[in-house]
Scaffold this motif. Structure first.
Motif, PDB file in Angstrom:
ATOM      1  N   LYS A 105       0.834  -1.592   0.194  1.00 14.94           N
ATOM      2  CA  LYS A 105      -0.218   0.090   0.054  1.00 14.94           C
ATOM      3  C   LYS A 105       1.095   1.284   0.230  1.00 14.94           C
ATOM      4  O   LYS A 105       0.000   2.351   0.307  1.00 14.94           O
ATOM      5  CB  LYS A 105      -1.026  -0.369   1.363  1.00 14.94           C
ATOM      6  CG  LYS A 105      -2.292  -1.102   1.335  1.00 14.94           C
ATOM      7  CD  LYS A 105      -2.851  -0.983   1.981  1.00 14.94           C
ATOM      8  CE  LYS A 105      -4.268  -2.151   2.240  1.00 14.94           C
ATOM      9  NZ  LYS A 105      -5.544  -1.532   3.287  1.00 14.94           N
ATOM     10  N   GLY A 106       2.197   1.524  -0.488  1.00 16.86           N
ATOM     11  CA  GLY A 106       2.840   2.814  -0.209  1.00 16.86           C
ATOM     12  C   GLY A 106       2.937   2.738   1.550  1.00 16.86           C
ATOM     13  O   GLY A 106       3.032   4.011   1.227  1.00 16.86           O
ATOM     14  N   ALA A 109       1.173   6.981   1.778  1.00 19.28           N
ATOM     15  CA  ALA A 109       1.343   7.154   0.015  1.00 19.28           C
ATOM     16  C   ALA A 109      -0.140   5.937  -0.834  1.00 19.28           C
ATOM     17  O   ALA A 109      -0.300   6.623  -2.090  1.00 19.28           O
ATOM     18  CB  ALA A 109       2.522   6.890  -0.650  1.00 19.28           C
ATOM     19  N   GLY A 110       0.055   5.111  -0.739  1.00 21.33           N
ATOM     20  CA  GLY A 110      -2.006   4.526  -0.764  1.00 21.33           C
ATOM     21  C   GLY A 110      -0.873   3.693  -2.298  1.00 21.33           C
ATOM     22  O   GLY A 110       0.955   3.318  -2.634  1.00 21.33           O
ATOM     23  N   ASN A 123      -3.194   2.793  -7.331  1.00 20.43           N
ATOM     24  CA  ASN A 123      -4.540   3.074  -6.648  1.00 20.43           C
ATOM     25  C   ASN A 123      -4.055   3.602  -5.486  1.00 20.43           C
ATOM     26  O   ASN A 123      -4.208   3.672  -4.061  1.00 20.43           O
ATOM     27  CB  ASN A 123      -4.776   1.688  -6.029  1.00 20.43           C
ATOM     28  CG  ASN A 123      -6.582   2.108  -5.454  1.00 20.43           C
ATOM     29  OD1 ASN A 123      -7.139   3.151  -5.381  1.00 20.43           O
ATOM     30  ND2 ASN A 123      -6.728   0.792  -5.362  1.00 20.43           N
ATOM     31  N   PRO A 124      -4.246   4.795  -5.251  1.00 19.49           N
ATOM     32  CA  PRO A 124      -3.802   5.841  -4.382  1.00 19.49           C
ATOM     33  C   PRO A 124      -4.746   6.475  -3.169  1.00 19.49           C
ATOM     34  O   PRO A 124      -4.439   7.056  -2.109  1.00 19.49           O
ATOM     35  CB  PRO A 124      -3.666   6.572  -4.629  1.00 19.49           C
ATOM     36  CG  PRO A 124      -3.915   7.183  -5.784  1.00 19.49           C
ATOM     37  CD  PRO A 124      -4.333   5.524  -6.544  1.00 19.49           C
ATOM     38  N   SER A 125      -6.305   5.371  -3.329  1.00 20.36           N
ATOM     39  CA  SER A 125      -6.897   5.775  -2.539  1.00 20.36           C
ATOM     40  C   SER A 125      -7.041   4.587  -2.008  1.00 20.36           C
ATOM     41  O   SER A 125      -7.642   4.597  -0.753  1.00 20.36           O
ATOM     42  CB  SER A 125      -8.801   5.683  -2.659  1.00 20.36           C
ATOM     43  OG  SER A 125      -8.587   4.546  -3.440  1.00 20.36           O
ATOM     44  N   ARG A 166      -5.007   3.192   0.464  1.00 15.28           N
ATOM     45  CA  ARG A 166      -3.733   3.966   1.566  1.00 15.28           C
ATOM     46  C   ARG A 166      -4.489   3.384   3.818  1.00 15.28           C
ATOM     47  O   ARG A 166      -5.327   3.365   3.607  1.00 15.28           O
ATOM     48  CB  ARG A 166      -3.574   5.296   1.273  1.00 15.28           C
ATOM     49  CG  ARG A 166      -4.507   6.415   1.767  1.00 15.28           C
ATOM     50  CD  ARG A 166      -4.216   7.572   1.144  1.00 15.28           C
ATOM     51  NE  ARG A 166      -4.740   8.857   1.487  1.00 15.28           N
ATOM     52  CZ  ARG A 166      -5.616   9.255   0.453  1.00 15.28           C
ATOM     53  NH1 ARG A 166      -5.592   9.049  -0.981  1.00 15.28           N
ATOM     54  NH2 ARG A 166      -6.715  10.236   1.545  1.00 15.28           N
ATOM     55  N   ARG A 177      -1.827  12.205   0.859  1.00 13.04           N
ATOM     56  CA  ARG A 177      -0.995  11.223   0.877  1.00 13.04           C
ATOM     57  C   ARG A 177      -0.113  11.522   1.437  1.00 13.04           C
ATOM     58  O   ARG A 177       0.947  11.222   1.185  1.00 13.04           O
ATOM     59  CB  ARG A 177      -1.011  11.247  -0.728  1.00 13.04           C
ATOM     60  CG  ARG A 177      -2.714   9.922  -1.221  1.00 13.04           C
ATOM     61  CD  ARG A 177      -2.713  10.081  -2.986  1.00 13.04           C
ATOM     62  NE  ARG A 177      -1.527   9.513  -3.151  1.00 13.04           N
ATOM     63  CZ  ARG A 177      -0.446   9.106  -3.801  1.00 13.04           C
ATOM     64  NH1 ARG A 177      -0.958   9.838  -5.101  1.00 13.04           N
ATOM     65  NH2 ARG A 177       0.490   8.267  -3.873  1.00 13.04           N
TER      66      ARG A 177
END
Length: 306
Positions: free
Chosen positions: A229-230, A240-241, A245-247, A249, A256
């Motif tokens: 998930k970063g 970061a996400g 797919n940054p959402s 996270r 973010r």
């Protein structure tokens, strides 16, 4: 229990100014509190200080004595791979009888040696595995590097880092071998932990003086490629996400660019650069369901200018 969160302290710093703080009965301004794994982020800073002095290089193989046999695949592990928890070493970050973490902390003389004797479970840079053992290997490298030039490791840590940002309450307890427990045993008052966060908010600069190398905070907050998930950089947690797919996270309601030091029982130092916020929380929260990072940070952000 009636109050399962058991919060001990909260400190909020906005735009460089202390705007709110609150302490539980029995805790106060001058009570040093144990950061547990927030200590890993302090270890990040100590590596940064040594990189700035030219004493350590991120992309060089590390001088770990246990790995120097001819043909040992661990010989190629770099400091960067350790910092990003991507070295591939086997280590179970589980707190149960006979687990690696418990055996290291409560039944070993040299925490780093315990971790360094672990075999590879994956090739370096192919797997992300959060590990207190890895952080303690880094701490021993820091100690050995300092000892080449300075008589007293702890004096160096205090004078070259803590005192330079006013964290004068801070200390890190050692393991029995004398290496500071860089994974877990840093204490400081919540205000001093806020100073630590502020240093990172200010890109490693304190009162106009560069403490951490240029680009260090960017390096620290760049997601490790293998973290799904970063959620991890270099000894700091990120928001970061997931790639693409940054959402997806850890804190969906929080910007973010937020990153944070995170310790057992929900100790936290959050840094939210886009909102100029440093937020510190201490507690004895054993019931994980009683605490939400996302709700806590998002609630504080609603009280601040957009």
């Amino acid at each position: 229990p009636q109050h399962p969160r058991k919060t001990r302290a909260v400190v909020a710093v906005y735009d460089g100014k202390l705007i709110a703080e609150r302490y539980a009965p029995g805790f106060g301004l001058n009570t040093p509190q144990l950061g547990w794994s927030m200590s890993k982020s302090v270890t990040n800073a100590l590596v940064g200080v040594l990189v700035k002095k030219g004493k350590l290089q991120l992309n060089r193989p590390v001088p770990v004595p246990e790995w120097q046999q001819e043909g040992d695949p661990r010989r190629s592990i770099t400091l960067d791979q350790l910092m990003r928890m991507s070295a591939g070493l086997e280590f179970s970050e589980v707190y149960a009888p006979f687990s690696d973490a418990v055996s290291m902390f409560y039944n070993s003389y040299d925490f780093a040696a315990y971790a360094a004797l672990k075999p590879l479970e994956a090739a370096p840079d192919t797997k992300w595995n959060y590990s207190s053992g890895t952080a303690n290997i880094i701490a021993r490298i820091v100690r050995q590097t300092i000892e080449k030039d300075y008589a007293n490791v702890y004096e160096f840590i205090f004078s070259e880092f803590f005192a330079r940002i006013g964290m004068i309450s801070a200390l890190i307890e050692p393991d029995p071998s004398g290496t500071f427990a860089g994974s877990s045993y840093a204490f400081a008052t919540p205000r001093d932990w806020a100073r630590f966060g502020l240093l990172y908010l200010q890109d490693g600069i304190w009162n106009g003086e560069r403490i951490l190398p240029e680009g260090w905070v960017k390096y620290t907050t760049t997601p490790t490629p293998q973290a799904p998930k970063g959620e991890y950089g270099a000894l700091f947690w990120l928001n970061a996400g997931a790639p693409g797919n940054p959402s997806d996270r850890l804190m969906p309601s929080v910007p973010r660019d937020a990153f944070y030091a995170r310790g057992f029982q929900e100790q936290r130092v959050f840094v939210v650069p886009s909102r100029k916020l440093v937020l510190v929380r201490f507690g004895a929260t054993s019931d994980k369901s009683a605490w939400s990072d996302d709700a806590f940070v998002a609630d504080v952000l609603t009280a601040l200018p957009p």
